[in-house]
Design a protein around this motif. Structure first.
Motif, PDB file in Angstrom:
ATOM      1  N   MET A 326     -11.987 -36.585  28.806  1.00 30.44           N
ATOM      2  CA  MET A 326     -10.803 -37.428  28.667  1.00 30.44           C
ATOM      3  C   MET A 326     -10.046 -37.477  29.988  1.00 30.44           C
ATOM      4  O   MET A 326      -9.861 -36.446  30.660  1.00 30.44           O
ATOM      5  N   ASN A 327      -9.601 -38.671  30.354  1.00 35.07           N
ATOM      6  CA  ASN A 327      -8.881 -38.870  31.610  1.00 35.07           C
ATOM      7  C   ASN A 327      -7.405 -38.516  31.429  1.00 35.07           C
ATOM      8  O   ASN A 327      -6.523 -39.373  31.403  1.00 35.07           O
ATOM      9  N   LYS A 328      -7.177 -37.213  31.295  1.00 39.06           N
ATOM     10  CA  LYS A 328      -5.797 -36.740  31.254  1.00 39.06           C
ATOM     11  C   LYS A 328      -5.772 -35.278  31.673  1.00 39.06           C
ATOM     12  O   LYS A 328      -6.758 -34.546  31.491  1.00 39.06           O
ATOM     13  N   PRO A 329      -4.667 -34.824  32.252  1.00 36.02           N
ATOM     14  CA  PRO A 329      -4.594 -33.436  32.740  1.00 36.02           C
ATOM     15  C   PRO A 329      -4.674 -32.435  31.591  1.00 36.02           C
ATOM     16  O   PRO A 329      -4.243 -32.694  30.476  1.00 36.02           O
ATOM     17  N   ASP A 330      -5.286 -31.286  31.930  1.00 36.00           N
ATOM     18  CA  ASP A 330      -5.397 -30.194  30.968  1.00 36.00           C
ATOM     19  C   ASP A 330      -5.589 -28.917  31.783  1.00 36.00           C
ATOM     20  O   ASP A 330      -5.743 -28.951  33.009  1.00 36.00           O
ATOM     21  N   SER A 331      -5.592 -27.772  31.111  1.00 34.38           N
ATOM     22  CA  SER A 331      -5.865 -26.510  31.790  1.00 34.38           C
ATOM     23  C   SER A 331      -7.369 -26.376  31.978  1.00 34.38           C
ATOM     24  O   SER A 331      -8.111 -26.215  31.009  1.00 34.38           O
ATOM     25  N   ALA A 354      -5.035 -30.035  35.623  1.00 29.54           N
ATOM     26  CA  ALA A 354      -5.634 -31.179  36.315  1.00 29.54           C
ATOM     27  C   ALA A 354      -6.587 -31.905  35.378  1.00 29.54           C
ATOM     28  O   ALA A 354      -6.870 -31.455  34.262  1.00 29.54           O
ATOM     29  N   LYS A 355      -7.087 -33.045  35.864  1.00 33.16           N
ATOM     30  CA  LYS A 355      -8.077 -33.801  35.100  1.00 33.16           C
ATOM     31  C   LYS A 355      -9.440 -33.124  35.219  1.00 33.16           C
ATOM     32  O   LYS A 355      -9.691 -32.396  36.186  1.00 33.16           O
ATOM     33  N   PRO A 356     -10.357 -33.353  34.262  1.00 35.17           N
ATOM     34  CA  PRO A 356     -11.706 -32.752  34.349  1.00 35.17           C
ATOM     35  C   PRO A 356     -12.369 -33.050  35.681  1.00 35.17           C
ATOM     36  O   PRO A 356     -12.179 -34.127  36.266  1.00 35.17           O
ATOM     37  N   VAL A 357     -13.149 -32.087  36.155  1.00 36.96           N
ATOM     38  CA  VAL A 357     -13.757 -32.171  37.487  1.00 36.96           C
ATOM     39  C   VAL A 357     -14.654 -33.395  37.632  1.00 36.96           C
ATOM     40  O   VAL A 357     -14.858 -33.899  38.749  1.00 36.96           O
ATOM     41  N   TYR A 358     -15.188 -33.929  36.532  1.00 38.92           N
ATOM     42  CA  TYR A 358     -16.066 -35.096  36.621  1.00 38.92           C
ATOM     43  C   TYR A 358     -15.371 -36.268  37.298  1.00 38.92           C
ATOM     44  O   TYR A 358     -16.009 -37.086  37.974  1.00 38.92           O
ATOM     45  N   PHE A 359     -14.045 -36.366  37.138  1.00 40.47           N
ATOM     46  CA  PHE A 359     -13.311 -37.507  37.685  1.00 40.47           C
ATOM     47  C   PHE A 359     -13.001 -37.361  39.180  1.00 40.47           C
ATOM     48  O   PHE A 359     -12.502 -38.305  39.796  1.00 40.47           O
ATOM     49  N   ASN A 360     -13.298 -36.200  39.756  1.00 39.35           N
ATOM     50  CA  ASN A 360     -12.922 -35.958  41.156  1.00 39.35           C
ATOM     51  C   ASN A 360     -13.539 -36.951  42.131  1.00 39.35           C
ATOM     52  O   ASN A 360     -12.922 -37.291  43.147  1.00 39.35           O
ATOM     53  N   ASN A 361     -14.769 -37.381  41.874  1.00 37.91           N
ATOM     54  CA  ASN A 361     -15.416 -38.326  42.798  1.00 37.91           C
ATOM     55  C   ASN A 361     -15.899 -39.577  42.069  1.00 37.91           C
ATOM     56  O   ASN A 361     -16.901 -40.169  42.427  1.00 37.91           O
TER      57      ASN A 361
END
Length: 546
Positions: A326-331, A354-361
């Motif tokens: 999900m594209n929203k911040p979490d622990s 922060a958002k899940p690491v998948y969204f980093n790039n």
């Protein structure tokens, strides 16, 4: 009473036994690094370099033990009994991995290694023996290719079971499924015993053969002592204690094979020299190929666009074959720009909001709206690409060689191996292209780059791996066939360990294209060496294979 048939009746039983054994084994390999590095769902939370080192050491010992298992089967137990013992040990080991305890974890890996030593070389040797009847001898290469396809059917389906079970239940359920698959393979093998009983013949000890007790005392005891000594050397010579121990433990075993060559009579020496030469260059193939469970898994997990097409999203979700993010911040666990876990002073993973690491790039235009979820293919499903290509391409490769055979233009087995190395080298260039297209991981790469890499190296694999098994069966002196089959697996073992060593260097390359270029140079160099030896190898092959 013999029936006119293209292949021995034993083939489907051996095919299915190996298929289910490989189902369990490749299920483990597909999730091994993911399990070791997982910090969110009950994994071990290790850093990537440590996981790669353990992975490389494990698959190295898995293929080192066939040397011992082949020897014991040749001299004492026989092939069928060894296969059943090995299968049971592996099944227990797979199920043991479901217990989240470090002692049980390493003990289970040891059981798998020992069990594979009894199972793997002997089922391959038994297959070769049933093809030694005159009516089947000319189809031995085809038989090994069909057998190899069985391996890959198991390797293909296992990752779907792994994804379903770890998404719906947890890691432990996936490991238990691997054990069930192994026990099913043992049952099928036991049902077919009558069809290969005639081929399960222990070789008599001949003059000049080294007694088993002597082999233990001058090969394995020194290997254990030297390996333990290297483990406890202060500091590291080759990067880690496990690598030091493995490399030094291999030295007495390598010297044993050299002594076999030196002491062989004139008739046996040339084919043995040819086999050992091919073993040496095949090490490089396995060093690159077995990075599918480490470096290429890392690429699939963090650098590849894994979003599922909308048309199959709902069915895949119902089958628990997807990860939802999900594209929203979490622990979440904190990662740096190289997708390495950030740790505190005590070595524990740091948590951040922060958002899940998948969204980093992820490319900005593909980013879902805030609060929306997307479905991703499980990373381990990419491990099914290679066996899928093996299953689909094997009939085509077999047909190609059959057509060439009819025209008396079929390449010799050594030539097929040389061509396999060259083709495999080209696969690494596909990943170099992927790195440049995705700006060194700044944005995610299309999965087609990884699919293309697997497709090319699969063609190389089909030219090399089943041909290697076939060559051992054809060239090896009869009384040490299983021992020389163990030598092939020893070469695989060393290559597997090198794959782990290479994978531990992944994070040291700022430009990932250079990592894959190193792999290209390794495979290209090995291909050049075997092409230089090809005339000599083909001469020996013609002299000893009729």
């Amino acid at each position: 009473m013999k029936k006119t048939r293209n292949h021995p009746v034993a083939l489907p039983f051996l095919f299915l036994s190996e298929m289910w054994e490989r189902f369990g084994f490749y299920l483990i390999l597909g999730i091994f690094q993911l399990y070791l590095t997982d910090t969110a769902k009950g994994g071990w939370g290790m850093d990537r370099a440590t996981a790669a080192d353990i992975f490389g050491t494990f698959i190295a010992f898995v293929y080192l033990t066939p040397f011992l298992g082949g020897l014991i089967a040749d001299r004492k137990l026989g092939y069928s009994k060894s296969i059943i013992i090995g299968g049971i040990l592996m099944g227990i080991g797979y199920i043991g991995l479901s217990v989240h305890n470090l002692t049980v974890f390493y003990s289970s890996l040891a059981l798998i290694c020992i069990g594979n030593g009894f199972f793997k070389p002997n089922i391959s040797t038994l297959l070769g023996n049933v093809y030694n009847d005159d009516q089947y001898r000319s189809r031995k290469d085809t038989g090994y290719n069909i057998f190899y396809m069985g391996i890959n059917i198991g390797a293909f389906i296992c990752n779907f079971f792994a994804a379903f079970l770890r998404n719906s239940i947890g890691w432990g359920a996936a490991f238990i499924a691997a054990g069930i698959g192994m026990f099913l393979g043992v049952i099928i093998f036991s049902i077919g015993l009558k069809h290969y009983k005639h081929a399960d013949v222990r070789k008599p000890v001949q003059d000049g053969d080294m007694p088993l007790s002597k082999i233990f005392s001058i090969v394995f005891l020194p290997a254990i002592v030297v390996g333990l000594g290297a483990w406890f050397i202060p500091g590291n010579i080759f990067g880690s204690d496990s690598t030091d121990a493995f490399i030094f433990a291999c030295i007495p075993i390598l010297l044993f094979f050299v002594s076999l060559l030196v002491k062989a009579d004139t008739k046996d020496r040339r084919p043995m020299a040819a086999l050992l030469s091919i073993f040496a260059v095949s090490i490089v193939f396995w060093a690159v190929f077995k990075q599918n469970g480490t470096a290429l898994t890392t690429w699939a997990q963090y650098y590849t666009d894994r979003e599922i097409p909308a048309v199959i999203d709902q069915p895949a979700q119902k089958l628990y074959l997807v990860e939802s993010v999900m594209n929203k911040p979490d622990s979440i666990t904190a990662y740096d720009q190289e997708f390495r876990i950030i740790r505190d002073a005590a070595g524990k993973p740091v948590k951040v909001w922060a958002k899940p690491v998948y969204f980093n790039n992820m490319a900005p235009e593909k980013m879902p709206a805030e609060g929306q979820s997307i479905s991703l293919f499980n990373t381990e499903l990419f491990q099914s690409i290679n066996p899928f290509f093996v299953i689909t391409l094997t009939p085509l490769i077999v047909l190609l060689f059959a057509l060439l055979r009819k025209r008396n233009k079929e390449p010799s087995t050594p030539t097929k191996i040389a061509m396999g190395l060259l083709i495999s080298a080209l696969s690494t260039l596909m990943m170099v292209g992927a790195v440049y297209v995705c700006s060194n991981g700044t944005i995610k790469a299309s999965p087609w780059w990884l699919i293309g890499c697997y497709g090319i190296i699969t063609v190389g694999e089909l030219f090399l791996s089943p041909m290697g098994l076939s060559l051992v069966s054809k060239l090896s002196p009869a009384r040490i066939t299983s021992l020389m089959m163990g030598g092939w697996f020893l070469a695989t073992s060393i290559g597997n360990k090198l794959s782990g060593i290479l994978a531990t260097l992944w994070d040291t390359y700022d430009n990932k294209a250079n990592y894959f270029l190193v792999n290209f140079l390794l495979l290209g160099g090995a291909a050049a060496v075997i092409f230089l030896m090809l005339r000599w190898l083909n001469r020996i092959f013609k002299e000893h294979v009729h």
